[in-house]
Design a protein around this motif. Structure first.
Motif, PDB file in Angstrom:
ATOM      1  N   GLY A 136      98.290  41.584  49.944  1.00 41.62           N
ATOM      2  CA  GLY A 136      97.729  42.582  50.838  1.00 41.62           C
ATOM      3  C   GLY A 136      97.771  42.184  52.305  1.00 41.62           C
ATOM      4  O   GLY A 136      98.002  41.038  52.669  1.00 41.62           O
ATOM      5  N   PHE A 137      97.554  43.195  53.145  1.00 38.52           N
ATOM      6  CA  PHE A 137      97.511  42.948  54.586  1.00 38.52           C
ATOM      7  C   PHE A 137      96.093  42.565  55.015  1.00 38.52           C
ATOM      8  O   PHE A 137      95.901  41.790  55.934  1.00 38.52           O
ATOM      9  CB  PHE A 137      97.949  44.195  55.347  1.00 38.52           C
ATOM     10  N   LEU A 138      95.109  43.118  54.329  1.00 41.62           N
ATOM     11  CA  LEU A 138      93.714  42.903  54.695  1.00 41.62           C
ATOM     12  C   LEU A 138      93.045  42.069  53.619  1.00 41.62           C
ATOM     13  O   LEU A 138      92.196  42.539  52.867  1.00 41.62           O
ATOM     14  CB  LEU A 138      93.000  44.258  54.873  1.00 41.62           C
ATOM     15  N   SER A 139      93.457  40.816  53.534  1.00 38.73           N
ATOM     16  CA  SER A 139      92.953  39.957  52.463  1.00 38.73           C
ATOM     17  C   SER A 139      92.262  38.697  52.950  1.00 38.73           C
ATOM     18  O   SER A 139      91.559  38.046  52.191  1.00 38.73           O
ATOM     19  CB  SER A 139      94.112  39.554  51.535  1.00 38.73           C
ATOM     20  N   GLN A 140      92.467  38.328  54.224  1.00 37.59           N
ATOM     21  CA  GLN A 140      91.891  37.091  54.751  1.00 37.59           C
ATOM     22  C   GLN A 140      90.859  37.449  55.818  1.00 37.59           C
ATOM     23  O   GLN A 140      91.220  37.839  56.927  1.00 37.59           O
ATOM     24  CB  GLN A 140      92.991  36.202  55.352  1.00 37.59           C
ATOM     25  N   PRO A 141      89.562  37.351  55.516  1.00 43.18           N
ATOM     26  CA  PRO A 141      88.522  37.732  56.481  1.00 43.18           C
ATOM     27  C   PRO A 141      88.630  36.931  57.781  1.00 43.18           C
ATOM     28  O   PRO A 141      88.969  35.747  57.774  1.00 43.18           O
ATOM     29  CB  PRO A 141      87.215  37.407  55.750  1.00 43.18           C
ATOM     30  N   ALA A 142      88.351  37.596  58.885  1.00 44.09           N
ATOM     31  CA  ALA A 142      88.340  36.936  60.193  1.00 44.09           C
ATOM     32  C   ALA A 142      86.900  36.642  60.588  1.00 44.09           C
ATOM     33  O   ALA A 142      86.031  37.515  60.498  1.00 44.09           O
ATOM     34  CB  ALA A 142      89.001  37.830  61.235  1.00 44.09           C
ATOM     35  N   PHE A 143      86.659  35.413  61.001  1.00 45.60           N
ATOM     36  CA  PHE A 143      85.339  35.016  61.466  1.00 45.60           C
ATOM     37  C   PHE A 143      85.423  34.696  62.953  1.00 45.60           C
ATOM     38  O   PHE A 143      86.320  33.973  63.390  1.00 45.60           O
ATOM     39  CB  PHE A 143      84.838  33.805  60.680  1.00 45.60           C
ATOM     40  N   PRO A 144      84.507  35.219  63.742  1.00 47.80           N
ATOM     41  CA  PRO A 144      84.606  35.023  65.193  1.00 47.80           C
ATOM     42  C   PRO A 144      84.316  33.586  65.599  1.00 47.80           C
ATOM     43  O   PRO A 144      83.405  32.943  65.070  1.00 47.80           O
ATOM     44  CB  PRO A 144      83.529  35.974  65.742  1.00 47.80           C
ATOM     45  N   ALA A 145      85.088  33.095  66.531  1.00 43.13           N
ATOM     46  CA  ALA A 145      84.893  31.737  67.051  1.00 43.13           C
ATOM     47  C   ALA A 145      83.957  31.810  68.253  1.00 43.13           C
ATOM     48  O   ALA A 145      84.375  31.713  69.413  1.00 43.13           O
ATOM     49  CB  ALA A 145      86.226  31.117  67.433  1.00 43.13           C
ATOM     50  N   ILE A 146      82.676  32.004  67.971  1.00 39.19           N
ATOM     51  CA  ILE A 146      81.665  32.138  69.020  1.00 39.19           C
ATOM     52  C   ILE A 146      80.796  30.880  69.040  1.00 39.19           C
ATOM     53  O   ILE A 146      80.332  30.425  67.985  1.00 39.19           O
ATOM     54  CB  ILE A 146      80.784  33.376  68.781  1.00 39.19           C
ATOM     55  N   GLU A 147      80.586  30.346  70.199  1.00 40.64           N
ATOM     56  CA  GLU A 147      79.769  29.137  70.319  1.00 40.64           C
ATOM     57  C   GLU A 147      78.389  29.350  69.682  1.00 40.64           C
ATOM     58  O   GLU A 147      77.707  30.345  69.954  1.00 40.64           O
ATOM     59  CB  GLU A 147      79.598  28.772  71.794  1.00 40.64           C
ATOM     60  N   GLY A 148      77.995  28.436  68.823  1.00 45.43           N
ATOM     61  CA  GLY A 148      76.658  28.448  68.249  1.00 45.43           C
ATOM     62  C   GLY A 148      76.488  29.315  67.017  1.00 45.43           C
ATOM     63  O   GLY A 148      75.376  29.388  66.468  1.00 45.43           O
ATOM     64  N   ILE A 149      77.540  29.954  66.561  1.00 42.13           N
ATOM     65  CA  ILE A 149      77.378  30.863  65.430  1.00 42.13           C
ATOM     66  C   ILE A 149      76.860  30.130  64.196  1.00 42.13           C
ATOM     67  O   ILE A 149      76.108  30.684  63.391  1.00 42.13           O
ATOM     68  CB  ILE A 149      78.694  31.614  65.126  1.00 42.13           C
ATOM     69  N   ASP A 150      77.215  28.866  64.061  1.00 41.03           N
ATOM     70  CA  ASP A 150      76.760  28.091  62.907  1.00 41.03           C
ATOM     71  C   ASP A 150      75.288  27.688  63.019  1.00 41.03           C
ATOM     72  O   ASP A 150      74.703  27.215  62.040  1.00 41.03           O
ATOM     73  CB  ASP A 150      77.614  26.829  62.736  1.00 41.03           C
TER      74      ASP A 150
END
Length: 493
Positions: A136-150
């Protein structure tokens, strides 16, 4: 001990993998293994279960033409019905028995013994004459690289892993992302929340959604007279074709059509949003079609609610109890919803390592030599390999157009392999280069080249800035070529 060599291994049990399995069985290949990393079939319709999930094109066009469903409850069917439809098709065409779930593929290697070795997480290996990737084209979720998200101490939900056990009532939530998923989700959760802040990086073009329940009488008519539903499908497909092919892919010649759709969307926005400043923020600054548009009657009115706030100042960082934007404003939240979509070009294409003849690495080849695939299915250096989610493969707006044209290509190709008594097939360098040149030339007419797309942040564009996802032809052309491509474009041995 003699190793079993299967007829084919198909990776992915979404609609693409189901279609490939059906076609292979029709061609007499019954020793199939369909590998799926999730716990059940259905692809994106199994993974996604967020509130408001529905198909974003008319249901009549979003199905296999050879297996119409007369019982869609709405013109735009909810996600649960798509999942049920996938199960129905897999069982009716007897392909579910070939499926293995909770099975992660680590990689695949072409063996000099003229077969593929597929490596499964945990150490197991499978061998097959054919390898088909339907990840599929939409199979790998994208997670934002935002400082402090963890560091966020509250609840985090990605839309691809929605948790129904979480009670949203009375929460202070933020949604990051305003793509097609967010357009469906936000109107559903906003009334339940005490406060909702929507963080928008890129506005989305939204046109009216002609959605309504399909009366049982009409459903019964479709069941008794399939031709009636086929006529509706033809009309719907024609409208989508006009929007995509004329307004987007033939933009240079059809700017008036494109602009008329933009005006429709802007009127829709003006009618539904009261505040002028909010309307300004929700107005895209790029040409219609640069980014996949969507349909909704409920998204814009959500921003009239007193508890909903639209934030367009970029996020600086996330803290344990809130989000801080670049102007220093902090919004305290207890729930973070990531409607950040999918990563197509970094972790997909391909979704796992594929090593072809002579150690050729498919991922490296695409990134170093340009994303390309003959007729959207074949790559030189990769014998007996069919990639069903490839550059230049997506045709039209309905994924089923792509699936069925690829099924047709597979039928023509494998029949020729059998006629010649060959063990392998491989697309020639010449044919691949000619196809790539033709697609590149045709893109010169598109909105991607002639429109204003710089600010769209569209997944249509790869990391090289090239729009290589969509096939820049009509769907009629895609089907015609799938059934008539020169057989000598492939080499056989």
């Amino acid at each position: 001990m003699t190793e079993t060599i299967h007829d084919a291994v198909i990776v992915g049990a979404g609609f693409g993998g189901i279609g490939a399995a059906i076609q292979l069985r029709r061609l007499g290949h019954d020793d199939l293994v369909v590998l799926e990393r999730e716990s059940d079939l259905g692809g994106t319709w199994h993974v996604n279960r967020y509130p408001g999930l529905a198909v974003d094109i008319p249901s009549s066009t979003y199905s296999y033409s050879f297996e119409p469903n007369p019982y869609w409850s709405r013109l735009y069917a909810p996600g649960a019905e798509l999942k049920a439809y996938a199960t129905h098709v897999a069982e009716k065409y007897d392909v579910r028995r070939h499926m293995r779930f909770d099975t992660v593929v680590d990689g695949a290697v072409w063996d000099d013994g003229k077969h593929w070795t597929v490596n499964i997480a945990g150490g197991e290996r499978l061998h097959a004459r054919l390898l088909l990737t339907a990840t599929g084209f939409l199979s790998q979720p994208a997670f934002p690289a935002i400082e402090g998200i963890d560091t966020f101490a509250g609840t985090v939900i990605h839309t691809t892993r929605w948790d129904d056990s979480i009670d949203l009532d009375g929460r202070r939530a933020a949604v990051i992302g305003t793509g097609a998923t967010a357009v469906q989700l936000i109107p559903e959760i906003a009334p339940r929340l005490a406060e909702l802040t929507v963080y928008q990086r890129t506005a989305i073009w939204v046109t009216p959604k002609g959605d309504r329940a399909i009366p049982q009488g009409v459903q019964k008519l479709y069941a008794r007279v399939p031709l009636a539903q086929r006529a509706v499908r033809t009309i719907g497909s024609g409208i989508l074709e006009l929007i995509m092919v004329a307004g987007v892919l033939k933009y240079r010649r059809a700017k008036l059509l494109n602009r008329s759709v933009e005006k429709l969307a802007l009127r829709h926005l003006a009618r539904q949003v009261k505040d002028p400043e909010t309307r300004r923020k929700l107005t895209p600054d790029y040409t219609f079609g640069c980014k996949r548009p969507t349909f909704s009657n409920t998204y814009f009115p959500t921003f009239n609610r007193a508890n909903v706030h639209l934030e367009t100042t970029p996020i600086a960082r996330i803290e344990p109890d809130g989000i801080v934007t670049e102007d220093g404003t902090k919004t305290e939240i207890d729930t973070l919803v990531l409607a950040t979509g999918f990563n197509l070009w970094d972790t997909n294409f391909p979704a796992f390592e594929v090593i072809g003849r002579g150690g050729k690495d498919l991922g490296k080849f695409w990134r170093e030599q340009q994303f390309q695939a003959y007729e959207g299915v074949a790559v030189p250096g990769f014998p007996n390999f069919v990639s069903l989610n490839s550059p230049y493969s997506y045709s039209g707006l309905s994924y089923f157009t792509t699936i069925e044209s690829q099924m047709k290509h597979l039928k023509r190709l494998l029949r020729e392999v059998d006629r010649r008594g060959a063990a392998t097939f491989e697309i020639t360098e010449r044919a691949n280069a000619e196809f790539l040149d033709r697609m590149t030339d045709r893109l010169e007419d598109s909105v991607f080249v002639n429109g204003s797309c710089a600010t769209s942040r569209s997944y249509y564009f790869n990391q090289h800035g090239m729009a290589t996802l969509l096939r820049p032809t009509s769907t009629i052309n895609a089907f015609r070529e799938a059934g008539s491509f020169p057989l000598d474009d492939y080499s056989y041995a």
